[in-house]
Scaffold this motif. Structure first.
Motif, mmCIF file in Angstrom:
data_model
loop_
_atom_site.group_PDB
_atom_site.id
_atom_site.type_symbol
_atom_site.label_atom_id
_atom_site.label_comp_id
_atom_site.label_asym_id
_atom_site.label_seq_id
_atom_site.Cartn_x
_atom_site.Cartn_y
_atom_site.Cartn_z
ATOM 1 N N LEU A 212 0.823 -1.214 0.020
ATOM 2 C CA LEU A 212 0.034 -0.200 -0.063
ATOM 3 C C LEU A 212 0.919 1.325 -0.074
ATOM 4 O O LEU A 212 2.094 1.154 0.616
ATOM 5 N N ARG B 129 -9.311 6.961 6.469
ATOM 6 C CA ARG B 129 -9.601 5.570 5.685
ATOM 7 C C ARG B 129 -8.221 4.763 5.221
ATOM 8 O O ARG B 129 -8.216 3.832 4.824
ATOM 9 N N THR B 130 -6.953 5.521 5.703
ATOM 10 C CA THR B 130 -5.556 4.837 5.224
ATOM 11 C C THR B 130 -4.788 4.853 6.533
ATOM 12 O O THR B 130 -3.751 3.917 6.583
ATOM 13 N N SER C 223 -7.171 0.137 9.195
ATOM 14 C CA SER C 223 -8.228 1.063 8.546
ATOM 15 C C SER C 223 -9.189 0.293 7.524
ATOM 16 O O SER C 223 -9.212 -0.699 6.959
ATOM 17 N N GLY D 38 -9.519 1.245 4.426
ATOM 18 C CA GLY D 38 -8.744 0.974 3.188
ATOM 19 C C GLY D 38 -7.615 -0.302 3.310
ATOM 20 O O GLY D 38 -7.604 -1.114 2.452
ATOM 21 N N GLU D 39 -7.206 -0.797 4.453
ATOM 22 C CA GLU D 39 -6.323 -1.746 4.778
ATOM 23 C C GLU D 39 -7.030 -3.101 4.833
ATOM 24 O O GLU D 39 -6.682 -3.992 4.027
ATOM 25 N N ASN E 234 -10.137 -3.417 3.305
ATOM 26 C CA ASN E 234 -10.500 -3.723 2.028
ATOM 27 C C ASN E 234 -9.485 -4.277 1.079
ATOM 28 O O ASN E 234 -9.609 -5.412 0.317
ATOM 29 N N SER E 235 -8.156 -3.917 1.309
ATOM 30 C CA SER E 235 -7.125 -4.512 0.475
ATOM 31 C C SER E 235 -7.011 -5.846 0.783
ATOM 32 O O SER E 235 -6.642 -6.674 -0.013
ATOM 33 N N THR F 26 -12.779 -2.507 11.533
ATOM 34 C CA THR F 26 -11.770 -1.378 11.307
ATOM 35 C C THR F 26 -11.658 -0.439 12.148
ATOM 36 O O THR F 26 -12.347 -0.293 13.397
ATOM 37 N N THR G 88 -11.780 2.707 11.517
ATOM 38 C CA THR G 88 -12.199 3.816 10.851
ATOM 39 C C THR G 88 -13.698 4.078 11.454
ATOM 40 O O THR G 88 -14.666 3.346 11.255
ATOM 41 N N GLN H 7 -16.106 -5.203 7.415
ATOM 42 C CA GLN H 7 -15.930 -5.859 6.298
ATOM 43 C C GLN H 7 -16.262 -7.139 6.644
ATOM 44 O O GLN H 7 -16.058 -7.889 7.738
#
Length: 171
Positions: free
Chosen positions: A26, A69-70, A105, A107-108, A110-111, A128, A130, A140
């Motif tokens: 990332l 988010r990151t 987070s 974003g993490e 989701n990755s 998360t 967030t 998630q």
């Protein structure tokens, strides 16, 4: 300029000496206006760094500093200061000598869902770090891939993550 080839491990491979499983590469977060270098995202093995039935935090209580988010580390730091159960659980871990675990987070996570969904249970959502509002935070789902904002007082799973420099991936 001489180019040095880099051989990366497969997504889902355990990274020796790092306490986790390779989940993603990332872009680094921007901290105080300075973009940090890219990093490898590691997820803990479920047997050591996953917990069930944990709440994110207190319903109706805003936790400043958790909207990124990151930047999972900043979100988790803020959650720890506010005594949020999900963050306290992962921050208490030491795996393979590493104690810099955090709650991922939006974003993490989701990755990880995109690259290594097989590493996660399909029985429940994962929190998360967030926060969406004083009432909800992001989760998630690994059964159908959905992502949602849910009430912080619900009990869901948490999984510890950490980041390492890309150089530590070179095999």
């Amino acid at each position: 300029m001489k180019v040095h080839p880099v051989t990366l491990p497969a997504f889902g491979a355990a990274i020796p000496g790092q306490g986790g499983i390779f989940a993603a590469i990332l872009r680094g977060p921007t901290v105080d206006g300075i973009e940090q270098p890219p990093f490898a995202l590691l997820v803990s093995d479920a047997s050591q760094g996953e917990f069930e039935d944990i709440t994110w935090g207190e319903y109706g209580k805003d936790v400043p500093g958790t909207s990124s988010r990151t930047d999972s580390k900043a979100n988790t730091d803020a959650m720890v200061l506010a005594h949020c159960p999900a963050a306290l659980k992962v921050r208490d871990l030491t795996i393979d000598g590493h104690s810099d675990w955090y709650l991922p987070s939006l974003g993490e996570l989701n990755s990880a869902a995109a690259n290594v969904p097989e590493l996660f249970s399909t029985d429940d959502y994962y929190w998360t770090s967030t926060q969406g509002s004083r009432h909800d935070a992001f989760v998630q789902d690994f059964e159908d891939g959905g992502s949602y904002w849910v009430l912080k007082v619900y009990a869901h799973r948490v999984r510890a993550f950490r980041r390492i420099s890309l150089e530590l991936l070179n095999t």
